[in-house]
Design an enzyme around this catalytic site. Structure first.
Site, mmCIF file in Angstrom:
data_model
loop_
_atom_site.group_PDB
_atom_site.id
_atom_site.type_symbol
_atom_site.label_atom_id
_atom_site.label_comp_id
_atom_site.label_asym_id
_atom_site.label_seq_id
_atom_site.Cartn_x
_atom_site.Cartn_y
_atom_site.Cartn_z
ATOM 1 N N HIS A 1 42.663 38.348 39.027
ATOM 2 C CA HIS A 1 43.452 37.379 39.791
ATOM 3 C C HIS A 1 44.940 37.737 39.751
ATOM 4 C CE1 HIS A 1 40.284 33.915 39.823
ATOM 5 N NE2 HIS A 1 39.810 35.062 40.270
ATOM 6 N N GLU B 1 47.612 35.998 39.202
ATOM 7 C CA GLU B 1 48.393 35.462 38.083
ATOM 8 C C GLU B 1 48.165 36.292 36.828
ATOM 9 O OE1 GLU B 1 46.160 34.047 40.059
ATOM 10 O OE2 GLU B 1 46.367 31.881 40.153
ATOM 11 N N CYS C 1 43.462 29.188 38.933
ATOM 12 C CA CYS C 1 42.146 28.747 38.454
ATOM 13 C C CYS C 1 42.203 28.486 36.946
ATOM 14 C CB CYS C 1 41.092 29.804 38.775
ATOM 15 S SG CYS C 1 41.193 31.250 37.702
ATOM 16 N N CYS D 1 42.998 31.671 34.796
ATOM 17 C CA CYS D 1 44.422 32.024 34.837
ATOM 18 C C CYS D 1 45.244 30.990 34.074
ATOM 19 C CB CYS D 1 44.898 32.148 36.279
ATOM 20 S SG CYS D 1 44.240 33.619 37.084
HETATM 21 O O1 LIG Z 1 43.772 31.539 40.990
HETATM 22 C C1 LIG Z 1 43.289 32.418 41.726
HETATM 23 N N1 LIG Z 1 43.922 33.627 41.847
HETATM 24 C C2 LIG Z 1 43.403 34.645 42.569
HETATM 25 O O2 LIG Z 1 43.995 35.727 42.631
HETATM 26 N N2 LIG Z 1 42.200 34.432 43.227
HETATM 27 C C3 LIG Z 1 41.637 35.501 44.017
HETATM 28 C C4 LIG Z 1 40.261 35.954 43.591
HETATM 29 C C5 LIG Z 1 39.630 36.352 44.890
HETATM 30 O O3 LIG Z 1 40.004 37.704 45.206
HETATM 31 C C6 LIG Z 1 40.251 35.409 45.898
HETATM 32 C C7 LIG Z 1 39.433 34.169 46.170
HETATM 33 O O4 LIG Z 1 38.421 34.511 47.060
HETATM 34 P P1 LIG Z 1 37.659 33.432 47.954
HETATM 35 O O5 LIG Z 1 38.691 32.480 48.521
HETATM 36 O O6 LIG Z 1 36.987 34.256 48.991
HETATM 37 O O7 LIG Z 1 36.704 32.739 47.016
HETATM 38 O O8 LIG Z 1 41.488 35.003 45.337
HETATM 39 C C8 LIG Z 1 41.552 33.261 43.155
HETATM 40 C C9 LIG Z 1 42.044 32.241 42.427
HETATM 41 C C10 LIG Z 1 41.265 30.972 42.351
HETATM 42 O O9 LIG Z 1 41.979 29.863 42.630
HETATM 43 ZN ZN LIG Z 2 42.652 32.756 38.474
#
Ligand SMILES: O=c1[nH]c(=O)n([C@H]2C[C@H](O)[C@@H](COP(=O)(O)O)O2)cc1CO
Ligand SMILES: [Zn+2]
Length: 159
Positions: A75, A77, A101, A104
């Protein structure tokens, strides 16, 4: 006399986070993060992507099925925290476009980040986001939604 239409610190750092997100190969959600210290110095940036050595072309970007991106993607963060390479993040601010999330949130709390500034919260109803907010609140990490009187900023590569 100084010019009046300069951007605010919040607009600058959220802009950097959004620019970092443009590096993401995720076809569905591109996330960027920017970590800043109390002197408004950028400490790190990150976006959602696969770990070093794990090729964007070999690993899956799909959301459904047996083998999905969720097993592999780092992710934004967490990438920003890891990209800081052990710099002291105590009291720092983290700008991110998507609300963090729960995983993170754990890393944000443990690294000493004091404030999260986010742009949108599209998974607000998910268990991960509810858990994230619960932990961030317990740990005393301030969370604030980004605001600006601007709708957009533009970057020109030709002057
Ligand atoms: O906090 C986050 N930070 C983050 O970088 N992500 C990324 C993981 C995935 O590559 C994408 C989420 O994918 P999707 O919306 O298709 O479920 O975003 C997802 C979250 C979840 O909130
Ligand atoms: Zn996350």
């Amino acid at each position: 006399m100084k010019r009046k239409d300069y951007i605010s610190w919040d607009e600058y750092f959220m802009g950097v986070a959004i620019l970092a997100s443009k590096r993401s190969k995720d076809p569905n959600t591109q996330v960027g993060a920017c970590i800043v210290d109390n002197n408004n110095i950028i400490l790190s940036t990150g976006y959602n992507g696969f770990p070093f050595g794990c090729s964007d072309d070999d690993y899956p970007w799909c959301r459904d099925g047996e083998d999905t991106k969720y097993s592999y993607v780092v992710h934004a963060e967490l990438n920003a925290i890891l990209n800081a390479r052990g710099k002291n993040l105590k009291g720092a601010r983290l700008y991110v476009d998507l609300f963090p999330c729960n995983e993170c949130a754990k890393a944000i709390i443990q690294s000493g980040i004091a404030e999260v500034v986010y742009l949108y919260d599209k998974y607000a109803d998910s268990a991960a986001t509810v858990a994230s907010k619960r932990m961030l609140q317990s740990a005393g990490v301030a969370c604030r939604k980004f605001t600006s009187d601007k709708k957009s900023l533009s970057i020109d590569f030709e002057k």
